[in-house]
Design an enzyme around this catalytic site. Structure first.
Site, short mmCIF file in Angstrom:
data_model
loop_
_atom_site.label_atom_id
_atom_site.label_comp_id
_atom_site.label_asym_id
_atom_site.label_seq_id
_atom_site.Cartn_x
_atom_site.Cartn_y
_atom_site.Cartn_z
N LYS A 186 0.83 -1.21 0.00
CA LYS A 186 0.00 0.00 0.00
C LYS A 186 0.87 1.27 0.00
O LYS A 186 2.08 1.19 0.20
CB LYS A 186 -0.94 0.00 1.21
CG LYS A 186 -1.96 -1.14 1.17
CD LYS A 186 -2.87 -1.05 -0.06
CE LYS A 186 -3.94 -2.13 -0.10
NZ LYS A 186 -3.46 -3.47 -0.41
C1 PLP Z 1 -9.49 -2.32 -1.65
C2 PLP Z 1 -8.90 -3.20 -0.60
N1 PLP Z 1 -9.59 -3.43 0.53
C3 PLP Z 1 -9.08 -4.17 1.53
C4 PLP Z 1 -7.83 -4.75 1.42
C5 PLP Z 1 -7.33 -5.62 2.53
O1 PLP Z 1 -6.19 -5.12 3.12
P1 PLP Z 1 -5.16 -6.11 3.87
O2 PLP Z 1 -4.28 -6.74 2.84
O3 PLP Z 1 -4.39 -5.18 4.76
O4 PLP Z 1 -5.97 -7.08 4.65
C6 PLP Z 1 -7.09 -4.55 0.26
C7 PLP Z 1 -5.75 -5.17 0.11
O5 PLP Z 1 -5.22 -5.31 -0.97
C8 PLP Z 1 -7.63 -3.76 -0.78
O6 PLP Z 1 -6.96 -3.54 -1.91
#
Ligand code: PLP
Length: 402
Positions: A186
């Site tokens: 991210k």
């Molecule tokens: C749009 C979106 N929501 C939620 C998530 C979930 O995040 P995490 O990988 O920290 O669980 C991601 C991860 O790629 C995402 O791109």
């Protein structure tokens, strides 16, 4: 969106502080920790940067979504409206609570289409969850009005869009609740981590307790704390929070680089008459983590994507065929493949995917290509990339015209 590209001395110094104190947990151990409260410091910094009353750090973006929904009282059989183009975490977080994900079309914003949302609302709907994919947002003003009219919660998944804004407010802070991911890819990273932001004290209190087994965090003796309701463990560690603290300080630096690189590529691609760009709703400012554009047809988008790969232009995605981001490949959801039995409410409430019509989503996502904007490129590298992209797309178009 890789904050990890610019991972350096500031991050290491923050982590070293935690290692020196020896306290890796965010709660308790007051005497031992030498004044180091990294999770609390990052929450305060997020509150300031995102202009909200409260931020709650947790273990991931997926956890943040689950906790946000739980905090809003979402439970068995409640319906949550989410887009067909997102990451699987959207429906995972909903299903984790025994609630029902209701998939709805996206439009030229590549996020929820408000008209399609209106049609999907039922007496069971509790939450509308727009997902600000690839750094840009849904038409939040219209979605908020819909929520007000139907007494629904607006939950922004801003996991991919930290640093963008809408009507002058940071993405994530416009809805009742907003979520971020700080996983390794991210815009800013903790390694793994996530956050929920809100201006509502009750929602924040629920998120605080729910993410730590229901602990009410009153007093100094963890074992004597109360548990007003059931919760789980979605805590972040001090080590992860320490990395995030250094990265959040650098968010504006990262955004400025992304914007510079994005603008060079966009200007170059604007010379190609056949392509159009993703719509950014009025009042919206992207975080510039991706440049997303539409080709005139699905076939040309597919061809362009493979020609960009052949030309060694990396980081360009054709989401239409992606296993994780578009409903077409979510057969584990559509065929209900779970390890254990799914709750009755979920089995009864899920859409019949043999009958759903997402041709509008196919129209937009099928013609879309999104290119990741890297932080590490220098100006020359971006310029030569832009030249390669324009040449490749023009070649594809020339063949299609011949
Ligand atoms: C749009 C979106 N929501 C939620 C998530 C979930 O995040 P995490 O990988 O920290 O669980 C991601 C991860 O790629 C995402 O791109």
């Amino acid at each position: 969106m890789p904050g990890f590209e610019l991972f350096g001395e500031k991050e290491k110094a923050q982590v070293q502080d935690v290692l020196d104190s020896g306290v890796l947990m965010r709660y308790g151990f007051d005497a031992m920790r030498n004044g180091h409260w990294k999770a609390i410091a990052l929450e305060k910094a997020l509150e300031e940067r995102m202009q909200v009353k409260r931020a709650q750090l947790v273990s991931s973006g997926t956890a943040a979504l689950t906790i946000a929904l739980a905090s809003a009282g979402v439970g068995a059989g409640d319906e949550v409206i989410m887009p067909t183009f997102t990451f699987v975490a959207s429906f995972e977080s909903i299903l984790a609570l025994g609630a029902v994900p209701i998939l709805v079309d996206v439009d030229d914003t590549l996020t929820l289409d408000p008209e399609a949302v209106k049609k999907a609302i039922t007496s069971k709907t509790k939450v509308i969850m727009p997902v600000h994919m690839c750094g840009s947002m849904a038409d939040l003003g219209t979605l908020r009005t819909i929520c007000k009219n139907h007494n629904l919660i607006l939950l922004e998944d801003a996991c991919q869009a930290i640093g963008g804004s809408y009507e002058g407010r940071p993405l994530g802070s416009y809805g009742d609740l907003g979520c971020f991911s700080f996983d390794f890819v991210k815009t800013i990273t903790c390694g793994e981590g996530g956050a929920i932001i809100t201006n509502d004290e009750t929602l924040q209190k629920n998120a605080d307790h729910y993410s730590d087994h229901g602990h009410d965090h009153i007093g100094k003796d963890r074992g004597a704390e109360g548990h007003p309701f059931l919760g789980y463990n979605f805590r972040i560690s001090e080590l992860h929070a320490a990395v995030g603290l250094a990265q959040l300080e650098r968010l504006d630096e990262f955004l400025a680089i992304q914007k510079r690189n994005y603008s060079i590529l966009r200007e170059a691609l604007s010379s190609i008459p056949e392509i159009t760009f993703r719509k950014v709703p009025e009042g919206g400012v992207e975080n510039y983590s991706f440049l997303s554009f539409f080709m005139p047809s699905k076939a040309l988008a597919k061809k362009t994507h493979s020609e960009l790969l052949n030309a060694e232009v990396d980081g360009c995605f054709y989401w239409y065929n992606n296993n994780w981001h578009y409903y077409r490949k979510w057969e584990h959801l559509t065929n209900q493949k779970s390890l254990g039995k799914l709750p009755k409410e979920v089995l009864e409430g899920l859409q019949d995917f043999s009958k759903t019509d997402f041709s509008q989503s196919d129209y937009w996502v099928g013609r879309n290509i999104s290119c990741l904007i890297k932080l590490g490129w220098n100006k020359d590298e971006v310029a030569s990339r832009a030249e390669k992209m324009v040449k490749t797309i023009n070649k594809v178009m020339a063949i299609s015209h011949s």
